[in-house]
Design a protein around this motif. Structure first.
Motif, PDB file in Angstrom:
ATOM      1  N   GLU A 152     -13.083   1.093   2.930  1.00  0.00           N
ATOM      2  CA  GLU A 152     -12.714   1.464   1.921  1.00  0.00           C
ATOM      3  C   GLU A 152     -13.651   2.805   1.617  1.00  0.00           C
ATOM      4  O   GLU A 152     -14.559   3.071   1.681  1.00  0.00           O
ATOM      5  N   VAL A 153     -12.684   3.700   0.817  1.00  0.00           N
ATOM      6  CA  VAL A 153     -13.326   5.172   0.291  1.00  0.00           C
ATOM      7  C   VAL A 153     -13.551   4.951  -1.161  1.00  0.00           C
ATOM      8  O   VAL A 153     -12.772   4.523  -2.015  1.00  0.00           O
ATOM      9  N   LYS A 154     -14.818   5.439  -1.359  1.00  0.00           N
ATOM     10  CA  LYS A 154     -15.132   5.415  -2.937  1.00  0.00           C
ATOM     11  C   LYS A 154     -15.416   6.748  -3.342  1.00  0.00           C
ATOM     12  O   LYS A 154     -16.921   7.227  -2.980  1.00  0.00           O
ATOM     13  N   SER A 155     -14.668   7.625  -3.514  1.00  0.00           N
ATOM     14  CA  SER A 155     -14.844   8.833  -3.900  1.00  0.00           C
ATOM     15  C   SER A 155     -14.294   9.281  -5.344  1.00  0.00           C
ATOM     16  O   SER A 155     -13.153   8.915  -5.582  1.00  0.00           O
ATOM     17  N   LYS A 156     -14.876  10.049  -6.012  1.00  0.00           N
ATOM     18  CA  LYS A 156     -14.489  10.547  -7.268  1.00  0.00           C
ATOM     19  C   LYS A 156     -13.261  11.115  -7.490  1.00  0.00           C
ATOM     20  O   LYS A 156     -12.741  11.601  -8.352  1.00  0.00           O
ATOM     21  N   SER A 157     -13.033  12.094  -6.176  1.00  0.00           N
ATOM     22  CA  SER A 157     -11.956  12.816  -6.109  1.00  0.00           C
ATOM     23  C   SER A 157     -10.619  12.180  -6.029  1.00  0.00           C
ATOM     24  O   SER A 157      -9.529  12.587  -6.159  1.00  0.00           O
ATOM     25  N   LEU A 158     -10.709  10.869  -6.005  1.00  0.00           N
ATOM     26  CA  LEU A 158      -9.580  10.030  -5.951  1.00  0.00           C
ATOM     27  C   LEU A 158      -9.175   9.237  -7.314  1.00  0.00           C
ATOM     28  O   LEU A 158      -8.240   8.651  -7.514  1.00  0.00           O
ATOM     29  N   TYR A 185       0.808  -1.137   0.170  1.00  0.00           N
ATOM     30  CA  TYR A 185      -0.027  -0.090   0.012  1.00  0.00           C
ATOM     31  C   TYR A 185       0.797   1.351  -0.085  1.00  0.00           C
ATOM     32  O   TYR A 185       1.951   1.222   0.640  1.00  0.00           O
ATOM     33  N   ALA A 186       0.384   2.341  -0.459  1.00  0.00           N
ATOM     34  CA  ALA A 186       1.111   3.525  -0.625  1.00  0.00           C
ATOM     35  C   ALA A 186       0.362   4.512   0.152  1.00  0.00           C
ATOM     36  O   ALA A 186      -1.088   4.606   0.093  1.00  0.00           O
ATOM     37  N   CYS A 187       1.227   5.283   1.048  1.00  0.00           N
ATOM     38  CA  CYS A 187       0.550   6.286   1.686  1.00  0.00           C
ATOM     39  C   CYS A 187       0.289   7.345   1.213  1.00  0.00           C
ATOM     40  O   CYS A 187       1.199   8.075   0.595  1.00  0.00           O
ATOM     41  N   LEU A 188      -0.951   8.162   1.147  1.00  0.00           N
ATOM     42  CA  LEU A 188      -1.279   9.064   0.054  1.00  0.00           C
ATOM     43  C   LEU A 188      -1.135  10.570   0.843  1.00  0.00           C
ATOM     44  O   LEU A 188      -1.374  11.518   0.160  1.00  0.00           O
ATOM     45  N   VAL A 189      -0.536  10.371   2.063  1.00  0.00           N
ATOM     46  CA  VAL A 189      -0.208  11.610   2.817  1.00  0.00           C
ATOM     47  C   VAL A 189       1.493  11.905   2.740  1.00  0.00           C
ATOM     48  O   VAL A 189       1.922  13.170   2.551  1.00  0.00           O
ATOM     49  N   LYS A 237      -7.586   0.365  -4.974  1.00  0.00           N
ATOM     50  CA  LYS A 237      -8.615   0.648  -4.102  1.00  0.00           C
ATOM     51  C   LYS A 237      -7.986   1.407  -2.671  1.00  0.00           C
ATOM     52  O   LYS A 237      -6.645   1.143  -2.632  1.00  0.00           O
ATOM     53  N   VAL A 238      -8.713   2.310  -2.245  1.00  0.00           N
ATOM     54  CA  VAL A 238      -8.398   3.323  -1.477  1.00  0.00           C
ATOM     55  C   VAL A 238      -8.928   2.951   0.107  1.00  0.00           C
ATOM     56  O   VAL A 238     -10.185   2.766  -0.020  1.00  0.00           O
TER      57      VAL A 238
END
Length: 555
Positions: free
Chosen positions: A163-169, A117-121, A154-155
């Motif tokens: 799980e985050v399901k957002s179009k901003s990602l 996994y990659a940390c998006l922060v 998947k985020v």
């Protein structure tokens, strides 16, 4: 001090059960809620010891037993879905400027490539997302909560685990693993004017052209950068790696496909890519013959790379045309060899004669080697060092079937055979090495980027092509060698290092672009031959094939 006496005689306590064993606090925390709905964090009152015959009807004997073999339950609650009204929680902490998905997908702690996994922060890679994983501990220690699975895209939010399901990602997922439709790939080479071209911008507001981006030179991997850039502009090969799925192929094929897709990414965060992931696999497969720390020869790497891609795509070693690599570059040539014999005449002088027997072989090739004439040993009459020049057609005469080369007491002649491959790769041999020194031939090869007629070097075959018709090829990519002095303070030291750059043609505008590591700039087509050309890729013109097919149908 006298020993303390028992309050009751032991004989009278026969038959009385032992008190219930006490659990540790950590065991209490891991105990799930009971039937009455009591929380695991709620302390339970101590139970009085009872006899086996005096058990309460509402009690259960299993409450007194400790289940040591049962699965441990996490102390924190894992959520399947985000809390209502908090769907975008922590998404504002994502920093797109630090995200770089070009590096090899290895956990920064365990160096494992499984479930990364990659940390998006912060952009670092960690393994897993379970309660005992490195990503889980990173979320608790650094207060970084948003992670993306580099395999499934998947985020997730940790430590909650949903799980985050957002179009901003979607932009992050696209940068991590770009995907293209057939129509998008078809439009890559469409002729477009400057006003009609769709502009691409980085996060910092810099405009770039997809397909013409810089590549990181980590230390000494410029030899690989020019080869990857050149191959990524061969349309059949590029389209194949952009559209096909290689989940069941070799790792080398997968990583090459990912790099091609990132080079042509129209929504990239940066105007450059890094070949680090592909380089690591190449170093592994080649037993460290090609690495990022030691510079290698581009032609040697190209030969190794094409053959291993061919095998990784399921190609056969004996059956020609069994992969996209061979269907794009592989051709045939006729090789004639004669042994050189000598005998002494009446005056004891040696006379060389040709052998009566001529051996003819048909061999297949992926690239053609062109020999340069020997560089002059002395200066010209004006006492100036003038770099010699030779036309490309002159050194191509090696394959006209008439010019002979002597090699190991044999005279050899070569000629190309129909059908010619869609793309021809020429290697201009500039470097020679013996036991003592390595020499470089600085001769300039002059050529026109268009209208190279290859018909004089092909064996006539009326069934394949009319003998009087020219066979036109146009230049696609030109790899150039540059010699740079390592010691500028000593002009005559002779110490030089090799640098490489590639010149590729923008098919949508007709312009030529020079790419040298991170530097990308336009170059005039009339000035292409001024460098020391080392490797060239030529494309067979498609219009002549269409005309030929039409003529055959009319007949």
């Amino acid at each position: 001090m006298a020993k303390r006496q028992a309050s009751e005689p032991l004989d009278e306590l026969v038959g009385i059960a032992s008190p219930a064993s006490k659990k540790s606090r950590t065991a209490d925390l891991e105990t799930p809620p009971n039937e009455n709905g009591a929380s695991a964090l709620t302390p339970t009152p101590l139970k009085e010891s009872t006899t086996a015959n005096d058990s309460h009807p509402d009690s259960d004997s299993s409450d007194l037993e400790v289940e040591d073999d049962g699965p441990a339950t996490s102390a924190l609650l894992r959520q399947a879905n985000p809390t209502e009204g908090y769907d975008d929680l922590y998404l504002d902490t994502i920093d797109r400027h630090v995200l770089d998905f070009d590096f090899e997908k290895l956990c920064s702690v365990s160096l494992s490539n499984i479930n990364v996994y990659a940390c998006l922060v912060c952009g670092k890679y960690f393994q897993g997302r379970g309660p005992k994983s490195h990503a889980y501990f990173h979320a608790l220690d650094e207060d970084h909560h948003v992670f993306i699975n580099l395999e499934t895209q998947k985020v997730y939010v940790l430590p909650e685990g949903y799980e985050v399901k957002s179009k901003s990602l979607e932009d992050i997922k696209y940068v991590s693993d770009p995907r293209y439709s057939k129509q998008e790939v078809k439009n890559l080479d469409c002729p477009l004017s400057t006003t009609e071209r769709t502009k691409s911008w980085t996060l910092s507001g810099k405009e770039y052209t997809p397909g013409f981006v810089g590549m990181n030179n980590i230390k000494a991997n410029d030899y690989l950068n020019v080869i990857v850039q050149a191959l990524s502009h061969v349309p059949p090969l590029r389209n194949y790696f952009l559209l096909e799925s290689f989940s069941k192929n070799a790792e080398l094929v997968k990583r090459n496909s990912i790099l091609f897709r990132k080079i042509w990414n129209p929504r990239a965060f940066k105007a450059h890519v890094s070949p680090h992931e592909l380089l690591q696999e190449i170093a592994l497969r080649s037993n460290k013959r090609f690495t990022l720390t030691n510079q290698s020869d581009p032609v040697e790497f190209l030969s190794w790379f094409l053959n291993n891609l061919h095998l990784g795509l399921g190609g056969s070693k004996t059956r020609p045309g069994s992969s996209m690599i061979q269907r794009t570059f592989q051709g045939k040539l006729k090789a004639e060899s004669q042994a050189i014999t000598a005998r002494a005449d009446a005056t004891d002088r040696l006379r060389f004669e040709e052998a009566a027997e001529v051996k003819v072989d048909v061999v297949r090739f992926l690239l053609l080697t062109l020999d340069l004439p020997a560089a002059p040993l002395f200066q010209d009459e004006l006492e100036k060092n003038i770099i010699p020049q030779v036309p490309l057609t002159t050194i191509l005469s090696k394959y006209d079937g008439k010019s002979a080369q002597e090699h190991h007491a044999q005279r050899k002649r070569y000629r190309l055979l129909h059908p010619l491959p869609p793309y021809l790769i020429f290697h201009v041999k500039r470097f020679s090495q013996n036991k003592f020194v390595s020499e470089r031939n600085p001769t300039i090869v002059t050529f026109d980027a268009r209208n190279l007629d290859v018909s004089p070097y092909v064996e006539p075959n009326p069934a394949e092509w009319p003998p009087s018709e020219p066979i036109w090829y146009d230049l696609v990519a030109n790899v150039v060698h540059e010699a740079v002095r390592t010691r500028e303070d000593v002009a005559d030291s002779g110490d030089e290092r090799k640098t490489w750059k590639v010149q590729v043609r923008d098919r949508s505008t007709g312009e030529w672009i020079s790419c040298q590591d991170l530097f990308v700039e336009k170059v005039q087509s009339e000035l292409l031959y001024l460098g020391e050309s080392y490797l060239q890729i030529w494309e067979r013109r498609r219009e002549q094939r269409t005309a030929m097919n039409g003529t055959a149908k009319n007949k």
